[in-house]
Motif scaffolding. Structure first.
Motif, short mmCIF file in Angstrom:
data_model
loop_
_atom_site.label_atom_id
_atom_site.label_comp_id
_atom_site.label_asym_id
_atom_site.label_seq_id
_atom_site.Cartn_x
_atom_site.Cartn_y
_atom_site.Cartn_z
N GLN A 95 0.82 -1.21 0.00
CA GLN A 95 0.00 0.00 0.00
C GLN A 95 0.86 1.27 0.00
O GLN A 95 1.57 1.54 0.98
N LYS A 131 -8.11 -7.34 7.52
CA LYS A 131 -8.03 -7.17 6.07
C LYS A 131 -7.33 -5.84 5.80
O LYS A 131 -7.83 -4.79 6.16
N PHE A 132 -6.13 -5.90 5.20
CA PHE A 132 -5.34 -4.68 5.05
C PHE A 132 -5.71 -3.87 3.80
O PHE A 132 -5.56 -2.65 3.79
N SER A 133 -6.16 -4.56 2.74
CA SER A 133 -6.50 -3.83 1.50
C SER A 133 -7.39 -4.72 0.64
O SER A 133 -7.64 -5.88 0.99
N ASP A 134 -7.80 -4.19 -0.51
CA ASP A 134 -8.59 -5.00 -1.45
C ASP A 134 -7.70 -5.67 -2.50
O ASP A 134 -8.18 -6.36 -3.39
N ASN A 135 -6.41 -5.42 -2.42
CA ASN A 135 -5.48 -5.95 -3.41
C ASN A 135 -5.44 -7.49 -3.34
O ASN A 135 -5.19 -8.04 -2.28
N ASP A 178 -2.61 -9.13 -1.58
CA ASP A 178 -2.49 -8.95 -0.13
C ASP A 178 -2.73 -10.31 0.55
O ASP A 178 -3.76 -10.95 0.31
N LYS A 211 -0.02 4.41 0.23
CA LYS A 211 -0.37 5.42 1.24
C LYS A 211 0.25 5.07 2.60
O LYS A 211 0.72 5.95 3.33
N CYS A 254 7.02 0.25 -2.85
CA CYS A 254 5.66 -0.29 -2.89
C CYS A 254 5.66 -1.48 -3.84
O CYS A 254 6.15 -1.38 -4.96
N ASN A 284 -5.99 -11.38 1.93
CA ASN A 284 -7.11 -11.73 1.05
C ASN A 284 -7.05 -13.15 0.54
O ASN A 284 -7.81 -13.51 -0.37
#
Ligand SMILES: C[S@@+](CC[C@H](N)C(=O)[O-])C[C@H]1O[C@@H](n2cnc3c(N)ncnc32)[C@H](O)[C@@H]1O
Length: 263
Positions: free
Chosen positions: A89, A148-152, A155, A91, A114, A158
Motif C-alpha cells: 500500500q 483485512k489490510f487492503s482489497d489488493n 495482499d 499510502k 511499494c 485476502n
C-alpha cells in the motif's frame, strides 16, 4: 566479538535489557518519538528492538517485506542499522516515511518500495543500495484474514484459504531469503486464529514453511498481547463468548527465530 551482533561478551552482565527467556511479557508499547502506534495490525517496537540488538550489528542491512507503518524501520534507524521496507500500500508507505524522517539520522539508510513482496525484484533494490545481501529479515505478515489490510488480491490477508496463504507466504520467504547472507538470521512474528469452532495454528503452519526450507529453528518465543483494537472495551462480551462456546481468548503471539545455513 561475535559475527552477527555487537554484543561484547566480556561485558555480558551489562546487557540487562536483552531478553534471553522464551516468554516475553511486554506490558506497555514503546510510543516514544515516531512510534505512534496507530496502524491497525502493527507490532510493538520492542520486538524489532530486541531482535536487532541480538542478531544485527551497526551498519547491517535489515529487510522488512511487510513494513506497514514502519515500526521496524524506525527501530533500525535508532540502532544505526540500514533497512529496506516493502508494502503493498503506497499510502501506508508514505505515512511511514513521514514518521521515519522525524527521526532521521545520517548514519542509517532507509529505503521503501511499494510492491508485492512475493515477486518484487529485490536484486534491483539491493543493486541500487549497492549491496548484494541483507543481514536480517523480519517477517510480520498479515495473520491471514484476521485483519483485512487492503482489497489488493496480492495482499496475504485476502487469501481464500489456508493453503493459498501458505503458498503466498512461502513465495515471500523464497523471494526475500534468497538475499539473506548465509549464517545470519530471520524472524517471523505471527499469531493463531479461530475458524469454524477450532484453532487454526497459523503460527506453527508458518514455522513449518521455514523448516521445509532447511532453516534452523533457533527459538519459539511466546509474547503476550493486551487488548487489541478489534476487541477494545469488549472484555466482558468476549469472556462470555469464551465461556459459552468452549474457546480461549488469544493473549499471545509467536516470534520464531531461524538461522539460514544454506547459500
Ligand atoms: C501485520 S502488518 C505489518 C505491520 C508492521 N509490522 C507495523 O508495525 O506497522 C502486514 C502488512 O503487510 C502488507 N502486505 C500484505 N500482503 C503483502 C504483500 N504480498 N507484499 C507486501 N506487503 C504486503 C499489508 O499491507 C500490511 O501493511
Amino acid at each position: 566479538m561475535s559475527k552477527y551482533n555487537d554484543i561484547d561478551m566480556n561485558f555480558w552482565k551489562d546487557y540487562a535489557e536483552i531478553e534471553t527467556d522464551s516468554l516475553w511479557i511486554i506490558d506497555k508499547r514503546d510510543n516514544s518519538g515516531a512510534h505512534v502506534g496507530d496502524y491497525h495490525g502493527n507490532f510493538v517496537p520492542q520486538i524489532p528492538h530486541q531482535l536487532f540488538i541480538r542478531y544485527t550489528k551497526k551498519g547491517d542491512w535489515i529487510l522488512d517485506p511487510f513494513m506497514g507503518s514502519g515500526t521496524s524501520l524506525i527501530e533500525a534507524q535508532r540502532l544505526q542499522r540500514n533497512a529496506i521496507g516493502i508494502d503493498l500500500q503506497q499510502k501506508v508507505i508514505e505515512d511511514a516515511l513521514q514518521r521515519i524522517t522525524l527521526e532521521n539520522n545520517d548514519s542509517s539508510k532507509i529505503i521503501c518500495h511499494c510492491g508485492d513482496s512475493s515477486e518484487i525484484e529485490f536484486k534491483n533494490i539491493l543493486d541500487s543500495a549497492k549491496i548484494k545481501k541483507v543481514q536480517f529479515v523480519i517477517f510480520h505478515p498479515p495473520y491471514w484474514d484476521i485483519i483485512k489490510f487492503s482489497d489488493n488480491p496480492k495482499d496475504l490477508s485476502n487469501c481464500e484459504n489456508l493453503k493459498e496463504f501458505q503458498i503466498s507466504f512461502g513465495k515471500v520467504i523464497d523471494n526475500t531469503t534468497a538475499f539473506l547472507e548465509k549464517n545470519r538470521y530471520c524472524a517471523c512474528i505471527i499469531g493463531d486464529k479461530y475458524a469454524k469452532s477450532q484453532v487454526v495454528p497459523l503460527g506453527f503452519h508458518c514455522m513449518n514453511l521455514f523448516l521445509e526450507r532447511n532453516f534452523l529453528l533457533k527459538a519459539i518465543i511466546v509474547k503476550n498481547f493486551g487488548e487489541t483494537k478489534g476487541k477494545a472495551n469488549q472484555q466482558a462480551i468476549w469472556r462470555y463468548r469464551a465461556l459459552k462456546n468452549d474457546f480461549y481468548i488469544f493473549k499471545h503471539e509467536y516470534i520464531f527465530i531461524f538461522k539460514k545455513i544454506t547459500n
